[in-house]
Design an enzyme around this catalytic site. Structure first.
Site, PDB file in Angstrom:
ATOM      1  N   SER A   6       0.846  -1.196   0.000  1.00 51.59           N
ATOM      2  CA  SER A   6       0.000   0.000   0.000  1.00 51.59           C
ATOM      3  C   SER A   6       0.877   1.240   0.000  1.00 51.59           C
ATOM      4  CB  SER A   6      -0.891   0.009   1.236  1.00 51.59           C
ATOM      5  OG  SER A   6      -1.390   1.311   1.440  1.00 51.59           O
ATOM      6  N   HIS A  29      -1.265  -1.223  -4.186  1.00 57.19           N
ATOM      7  CA  HIS A  29      -2.554  -0.874  -3.576  1.00 57.19           C
ATOM      8  C   HIS A  29      -2.582   0.639  -3.349  1.00 57.19           C
ATOM      9  CE1 HIS A  29      -6.142  -1.711  -1.115  1.00 57.19           C
ATOM     10  NE2 HIS A  29      -5.670  -0.833  -0.256  1.00 57.19           N
ATOM     11  N   ASP A  31      -4.602   3.767  -1.923  1.00 56.00           N
ATOM     12  CA  ASP A  31      -5.655   4.160  -0.985  1.00 56.00           C
ATOM     13  C   ASP A  31      -6.122   5.592  -1.241  1.00 56.00           C
ATOM     14  OD1 ASP A  31      -6.026   1.884   0.796  1.00 56.00           O
ATOM     15  OD2 ASP A  31      -3.948   2.226   1.389  1.00 56.00           O
ATOM     16  N   MET A  33      -8.562   8.421  -0.107  1.00 55.99           N
ATOM     17  CA  MET A  33      -9.372   8.809   1.062  1.00 55.99           C
ATOM     18  C   MET A  33      -9.795  10.265   0.921  1.00 55.99           C
ATOM     19  SD  MET A  33      -7.141   7.190   4.153  1.00 55.99           S
ATOM     20  CE  MET A  33      -6.392   5.569   4.041  1.00 55.99           C
ATOM     21  N   HIS A  62      -8.297   1.422  -4.025  1.00 54.80           N
ATOM     22  CA  HIS A  62      -9.221   1.196  -2.906  1.00 54.80           C
ATOM     23  C   HIS A  62      -9.852   2.535  -2.551  1.00 54.80           C
ATOM     24  CE1 HIS A  62      -9.518   0.027   1.692  1.00 54.80           C
ATOM     25  NE2 HIS A  62     -10.713   0.151   1.126  1.00 54.80           N
ATOM     26  N   MET A  64     -11.895   4.860  -0.473  1.00 57.89           N
ATOM     27  CA  MET A  64     -12.504   5.123   0.834  1.00 57.89           C
ATOM     28  C   MET A  64     -13.079   6.529   0.775  1.00 57.89           C
ATOM     29  SD  MET A  64      -9.536   3.319   3.071  1.00 57.89           S
ATOM     30  CE  MET A  64      -8.423   3.490   1.699  1.00 57.89           C
ATOM     31  N   MET A 133     -11.648  -5.683   5.339  1.00 57.19           N
ATOM     32  CA  MET A 133     -10.790  -4.742   6.066  1.00 57.19           C
ATOM     33  C   MET A 133     -10.493  -5.328   7.442  1.00 57.19           C
ATOM     34  SD  MET A 133      -9.958  -2.225   4.175  1.00 57.19           S
ATOM     35  CE  MET A 133      -9.093  -1.319   5.458  1.00 57.19           C
ATOM     36  N   ASP A 171      -6.796  -6.344   4.063  1.00 54.54           N
ATOM     37  CA  ASP A 171      -6.101  -5.050   4.123  1.00 54.54           C
ATOM     38  C   ASP A 171      -6.108  -4.526   5.554  1.00 54.54           C
ATOM     39  OD1 ASP A 171      -5.104  -2.507   3.675  1.00 54.54           O
ATOM     40  OD2 ASP A 171      -6.815  -1.806   2.492  1.00 54.54           O
TER      41      ASP A 171
HETATM   42  C1  DX5 Z   1      -6.107   1.595   5.666  1.00 54.47           C
HETATM   43  C2  DX5 Z   1      -5.690   1.326   4.250  1.00 54.47           C
HETATM   44  C3  DX5 Z   1      -4.637   0.311   4.135  1.00 54.47           C
HETATM   45  C4  DX5 Z   1      -3.333   0.680   4.820  1.00 54.47           C
HETATM   46  C5  DX5 Z   1      -2.674  -0.574   5.281  1.00 54.47           C
HETATM   47  O1  DX5 Z   1      -7.260   2.353   5.665  1.00 54.47           O
HETATM   48  O2  DX5 Z   1      -6.784   0.876   3.487  1.00 54.47           O
HETATM   49  O3  DX5 Z   1      -4.406  -0.038   2.779  1.00 54.47           O
HETATM   50  O4  DX5 Z   1      -2.456   1.363   3.985  1.00 54.47           O
HETATM   51  O5  DX5 Z   1      -1.526  -0.239   5.986  1.00 54.47           O
HETATM   52  P1  DX5 Z   1      -0.848  -1.270   6.995  1.00 54.47           P
HETATM   53  O6  DX5 Z   1      -0.430  -2.458   6.184  1.00 54.47           O
HETATM   54  O7  DX5 Z   1       0.290  -0.496   7.550  1.00 54.47           O
HETATM   55  O8  DX5 Z   1      -1.883  -1.632   8.015  1.00 54.47           O
HETATM   56 ZN    ZN Z   2      -6.442  -0.016   1.507  1.00 56.85          ZN
END
Ligand code: DX5
Ligand code: ZN
Length: 218
Positions: A6, A29, A31, A33, A62, A64, A133, A171
């Site tokens: 990620s 990956h 993220d 947000m 992903h 969010m 998750m 994840d």
């Molecule tokens: C959290 C993200 C993850 C995050 C995981 O909301 O969706 O993808 O980056 O990070 P680690 O592996 O450090 O938990």
């Molecule tokens: Zn994620």
């Protein structure tokens, strides 16, 4: 067994060299947000567009964010490998799945730790991947929630029962200490942020995680 680092844990000012440091990964990956669906904020469409231009690794986006019913299709249109939306955020999930796929991306649906696996059942036949998750979405570096194991096992059972080849992705809080057990429960696709980007040799860590995941099912 697929390992997807990620980039939430990467240096956002040096994405090109950060991508080069994880060349051994099965995908990246990404993220997204928005500060509304989750308290944290990262980046949006223009940044993901540049990521898609500078790497040949498959981007696993992903989302969010609120209003994925509008935005998810825009990400798929960039040509990314896969787009995952949150069940909790979608107004019309069935039509959104079709719209994402029409743009040529693989389609995933994610559930937060408090959302039961059962909500996914009506959509399983239409999904390329499902994402459990294992932390509350929003931040990297959190601890794996142990209850996620039974959700993964339940979801794996539902997929096997139906003969589906849907990828089962996990994840949050994945590391070399727990990946074998998570694989044993039925996951085959692993997101790892801090575990990979915090390692001295990131590609070596990716290989190690993959080997440990394989070991978990043998
Ligand atoms: C959290 C993200 C993850 C995050 C995981 O909301 O969706 O993808 O980056 O990070 P680690 O592996 O450090 O938990
Ligand atoms: Zn994620």
């Amino acid at each position: 067994m697929r390992i997807q680092p990620s980039i939430l844990s990467a240096d956002f000012a040096n994405l090109e060299s950060e991508f080069a440091s994880i060349s051994n990964a099965d995908g990246i990956h990404v993220d997204v947000m928005d500060g509304h669906f989750v308290p944290n904020m990262t980046f949006g469409l223009p940044v993901v567009k540049r990521m898609q231009e500078i790497t040949t690794l498959p981007l696993d986006v992903h989302l969010m964010i609120e209003n994925p019913d509008f935005w998810a299709v825009e990400y798929a249109r960039l040509g990314v490998f896969s787009v995952t939306v949150h069940f909790e955020a979608c107004a019309d999930l069935r039509s959104l799945i079709a719209k994402i796929r029409a743009e040529g991306a693989r389609v995933g649906v994610a559930i937060k730790p408090g959302t039961p696996v059962s909500v996914l059942v009506p959509y399983l036949a239409d999904l390329d991947q499902v994402l459990v998750m294992s932390v509350e979405p929003g931040f990297g570096g959190q601890s794996f929630i142990p209850e996620s194991i039974s959700k993964i096992a339940e979801l794996k059972g539902l997929l096997v029962e139906r003969g589906f080849a849907t990828w089962l992705q996990v994840d949050g809080g994945i590391s070399d200490l727990n990946i074998a057990g998570v694989a044993a429960a039925g996951a085959d696709t692993f997101v790892a942020g801090s575990a990979v980007f915090g390692a001295k040799d990131r590609n070596a860590m990716i290989s190690r995680l993959r080997d440990l995941a394989l070991g978990g099912v043998h």
